[in-house]
Scaffold this motif. Structure first.
Motif, PDB file in Angstrom:
ATOM      1  N   LEU A  55       0.840  -1.202   0.000  1.00  0.00           N
ATOM      2  CA  LEU A  55       0.000   0.000   0.000  1.00  0.00           C
ATOM      3  C   LEU A  55       0.869   1.244   0.000  1.00  0.00           C
ATOM      4  N   ASN A  56       0.411   2.235  -0.761  1.00  0.00           N
ATOM      5  CA  ASN A  56       0.992   3.577  -0.737  1.00  0.00           C
ATOM      6  C   ASN A  56      -0.134   4.593  -0.604  1.00  0.00           C
ATOM      7  N   TRP A  57       0.262   5.814  -0.272  1.00  0.00           N
ATOM      8  CA  TRP A  57      -0.703   6.914  -0.242  1.00  0.00           C
ATOM      9  C   TRP A  57      -0.180   8.022  -1.137  1.00  0.00           C
ATOM     10  N   GLY A  58      -0.946   8.396  -2.148  1.00  0.00           N
ATOM     11  CA  GLY A  58      -0.499   9.438  -3.059  1.00  0.00           C
ATOM     12  C   GLY A  58       0.613   8.937  -3.965  1.00  0.00           C
ATOM     13  N   THR A  59       1.323   9.876  -4.574  1.00  0.00           N
ATOM     14  CA  THR A  59       2.428   9.538  -5.460  1.00  0.00           C
ATOM     15  C   THR A  59       3.712  10.148  -4.919  1.00  0.00           C
ATOM     16  N   GLY A  60       4.816   9.469  -5.197  1.00  0.00           N
ATOM     17  CA  GLY A  60       6.089   9.920  -4.646  1.00  0.00           C
ATOM     18  C   GLY A  60       6.110   9.732  -3.144  1.00  0.00           C
ATOM     19  N   ASN A  61       6.535  10.763  -2.431  1.00  0.00           N
ATOM     20  CA  ASN A  61       6.543  10.736  -0.967  1.00  0.00           C
ATOM     21  C   ASN A  61       5.787  11.960  -0.448  1.00  0.00           C
ATOM     22  N   PRO A  62       4.469  11.966  -0.595  1.00  0.00           N
ATOM     23  CA  PRO A  62       3.696  13.155  -0.233  1.00  0.00           C
ATOM     24  C   PRO A  62       3.666  13.386   1.272  1.00  0.00           C
ATOM     25  N   PRO A  63       3.501  14.636   1.703  1.00  0.00           N
ATOM     26  CA  PRO A  63       3.358  14.916   3.134  1.00  0.00           C
ATOM     27  C   PRO A  63       2.158  14.161   3.697  1.00  0.00           C
ATOM     28  N   GLY A  64       2.337  13.610   4.868  1.00  0.00           N
ATOM     29  CA  GLY A  64       1.238  12.891   5.509  1.00  0.00           C
ATOM     30  C   GLY A  64       1.113  11.438   5.117  1.00  0.00           C
ATOM     31  N   GLU A  65       1.967  10.963   4.185  1.00  0.00           N
ATOM     32  CA  GLU A  65       1.833   9.561   3.761  1.00  0.00           C
ATOM     33  C   GLU A  65       2.040   8.612   4.932  1.00  0.00           C
ATOM     34  N   ARG A  66       3.017   8.888   5.738  1.00  0.00           N
ATOM     35  CA  ARG A  66       3.313   7.992   6.863  1.00  0.00           C
ATOM     36  C   ARG A  66       2.113   7.879   7.800  1.00  0.00           C
ATOM     37  N   ALA A  67       1.474   8.984   8.108  1.00  0.00           N
ATOM     38  CA  ALA A  67       0.317   8.957   8.998  1.00  0.00           C
ATOM     39  C   ALA A  67      -0.810   8.122   8.397  1.00  0.00           C
ATOM     40  N   HIS A  68      -1.017   8.259   7.097  1.00  0.00           N
ATOM     41  CA  HIS A  68      -2.044   7.463   6.422  1.00  0.00           C
ATOM     42  C   HIS A  68      -1.706   5.977   6.481  1.00  0.00           C
ATOM     43  N   LEU A  69      -0.436   5.635   6.303  1.00  0.00           N
ATOM     44  CA  LEU A  69      -0.038   4.235   6.339  1.00  0.00           C
ATOM     45  C   LEU A  69      -0.194   3.643   7.738  1.00  0.00           C
ATOM     46  N   VAL A  70       0.013   4.447   8.764  1.00  0.00           N
ATOM     47  CA  VAL A  70      -0.201   3.972  10.135  1.00  0.00           C
ATOM     48  C   VAL A  70      -1.676   3.656  10.359  1.00  0.00           C
ATOM     49  N   VAL A  71      -2.567   4.479   9.805  1.00  0.00           N
ATOM     50  CA  VAL A  71      -4.002   4.196   9.903  1.00  0.00           C
ATOM     51  C   VAL A  71      -4.327   2.875   9.230  1.00  0.00           C
ATOM     52  N   ALA A  72      -3.801   2.671   8.014  1.00  0.00           N
ATOM     53  CA  ALA A  72      -4.042   1.414   7.300  1.00  0.00           C
ATOM     54  C   ALA A  72      -3.481   0.233   8.075  1.00  0.00           C
ATOM     55  N   LEU A  73      -2.341   0.432   8.712  1.00  0.00           N
ATOM     56  CA  LEU A  73      -1.747  -0.617   9.541  1.00  0.00           C
ATOM     57  C   LEU A  73      -2.710  -1.031  10.651  1.00  0.00           C
ATOM     58  N   GLU A  74      -3.329  -0.063  11.307  1.00  0.00           N
ATOM     59  CA  GLU A  74      -4.256  -0.369  12.396  1.00  0.00           C
ATOM     60  C   GLU A  74      -5.479  -1.130  11.899  1.00  0.00           C
ATOM     61  N   VAL A  75      -5.953  -0.768  10.709  1.00  0.00           N
ATOM     62  CA  VAL A  75      -7.093  -1.483  10.133  1.00  0.00           C
ATOM     63  C   VAL A  75      -6.706  -2.923   9.831  1.00  0.00           C
ATOM     64  N   ALA A  76      -5.567  -3.116   9.173  1.00  0.00           N
ATOM     65  CA  ALA A  76      -5.113  -4.468   8.828  1.00  0.00           C
ATOM     66  C   ALA A  76      -4.879  -5.307  10.077  1.00  0.00           C
ATOM     67  N   GLU A  77      -4.309  -4.672  11.084  1.00  0.00           N
ATOM     68  CA  GLU A  77      -4.045  -5.356  12.355  1.00  0.00           C
ATOM     69  C   GLU A  77      -5.347  -5.874  12.961  1.00  0.00           C
ATOM     70  N   SER A  78      -6.411  -5.069  12.896  1.00  0.00           N
ATOM     71  CA  SER A  78      -7.688  -5.457  13.488  1.00  0.00           C
ATOM     72  C   SER A  78      -8.296  -6.655  12.783  1.00  0.00           C
ATOM     73  N   MET A  79      -7.846  -6.924  11.549  1.00  0.00           N
ATOM     74  CA  MET A  79      -8.348  -8.055  10.783  1.00  0.00           C
ATOM     75  C   MET A  79      -7.456  -9.276  10.916  1.00  0.00           C
ATOM     76  N   GLY A  80      -6.407  -9.185  11.730  1.00  0.00           N
ATOM     77  CA  GLY A  80      -5.530 -10.329  11.940  1.00  0.00           C
ATOM     78  C   GLY A  80      -4.519 -10.540  10.840  1.00  0.00           C
ATOM     79  N   LEU A  81      -4.202  -9.493  10.088  1.00  0.00           N
ATOM     80  CA  LEU A  81      -3.236  -9.613   9.002  1.00  0.00           C
ATOM     81  C   LEU A  81      -1.825  -9.298   9.495  1.00  0.00           C
ATOM     82  N   ALA A  82      -0.833  -9.867   8.798  1.00  0.00           N
ATOM     83  CA  ALA A  82       0.566  -9.616   9.138  1.00  0.00           C
ATOM     84  C   ALA A  82       1.069  -8.415   8.356  1.00  0.00           C
ATOM     85  N   LEU A  83       2.011  -7.670   8.942  1.00  0.00           N
ATOM     86  CA  LEU A  83       2.426  -6.384   8.380  1.00  0.00           C
ATOM     87  C   LEU A  83       3.930  -6.200   8.445  1.00  0.00           C
ATOM     88  N   ILE A  84       4.441  -5.455   7.480  1.00  0.00           N
ATOM     89  CA  ILE A  84       5.826  -4.983   7.526  1.00  0.00           C
ATOM     90  C   ILE A  84       5.797  -3.489   7.243  1.00  0.00           C
TER      91      ILE A  84
END
Length: 228
Positions: A55-84
């Motif tokens: 998963l990525n957010w936006g193109t390149g390395n946009p401001p706020g991408e990391r925060a968005h990826l942390v949100v996605a991480l929490e969603v995936a975690e709640s579903m029992g998925l493994a993450l890197i």
């Protein structure tokens, strides 16, 4: 990353990816989302089998991408998925995952401090969000303010609560999936009862379309467990 076996159903990964795309993320390195880049991943990688994605957010390395990826991480975690993802450091394979989130169906996660067992998850909140007609981008398996408001609207519109509308009739009508004309008539009551049945299925209680004391206890317990 440690050797692993599949421990989470493929359907959970597909639900997560559908949510991610609806929520504005770019999903890649998966057969159903643009295919997999040959040679980028190790031979036998789960990416090729549709058991992993990036998963990525936006193109390149946009401001706020990391925060968005942390949100996605929490969603995936709640579903029992493994993450890197290099959230907490850059140990091991996380060093190569600083600007994108890897998700798969295996046993091990790495948040940047080394391999750890993936966290157990379930889809109860996902099913509850579906019952109260949460839009695809909001059906994230996390019991946040929107989910709490929708479920409370259904609870309050029940006979047990006195058929009340703390957020207005039109809002409750949208939650139960009927036209929001502001008139709580027969069609709205039937839609409410159908919604209660879906909530009851998600809560694993008797399905009768009536929000009674048993359903309310199960709802209160689920809220205590999942509400964020």
């Amino acid at each position: 990353m440690a050797l692993s076996k599949q421990v989470t159903p493929t359907s959970s990964l597909l639900r997560f990816l559908a949510w991610a795309q609806a929520a504005g993320y770019r999903v890649g390195e998966h057969p159903a989302y643009g295919g997999v880049t040959r040679g980028v991943h190790a031979a036998g990688s789960w990416h090729y089998d549709g058991l992993a994605a990036d998963l990525n957010w936006g193109t390149g390395n946009p401001p706020g991408e990391r925060a968005h990826l942390v949100v996605a991480l929490e969603v995936a975690e709640s579903m029992g998925l493994a993450l890197i993802f290099a959230r907490d450091g850059v140990a091991g394979v996380a060093a190569n995952h600083r600007n994108h989130l890897h998700v798969d169906v295996g046993e091990w996660s790495n948040y940047g401090a080394g391999d750890v067992r993936r966290r157990a998850g379930d889809l109860k909140v996902w099913e509850l969000q579906g019952a109260v007609h949460t839009p695809a981008a909001g059906r994230d398996n996390l019991w946040g303010p929107d989910t709490d408001k929708r479920l409370r609207a259904v609870q309050q519109a029940s006979v047990l609560a006195g058929v009340r509308f703390p957020y207005g009739i039109a809002y409750t009508q949208r939650v139960v999936g009927t036209p929001d004309d502001g008139v709580w008539g027969l069609a709205s009551r039937r839609a409410h009862d159908d919604t209660v049945m879906d909530v009851q299925r998600a809560l694993d209680v008797v399905v009768d379309g009536r929000w009674g004391t048993t359903t309310d206890r199960a709802y209160q317990l689920a809220r205590k467990v999942y509400h964020r």
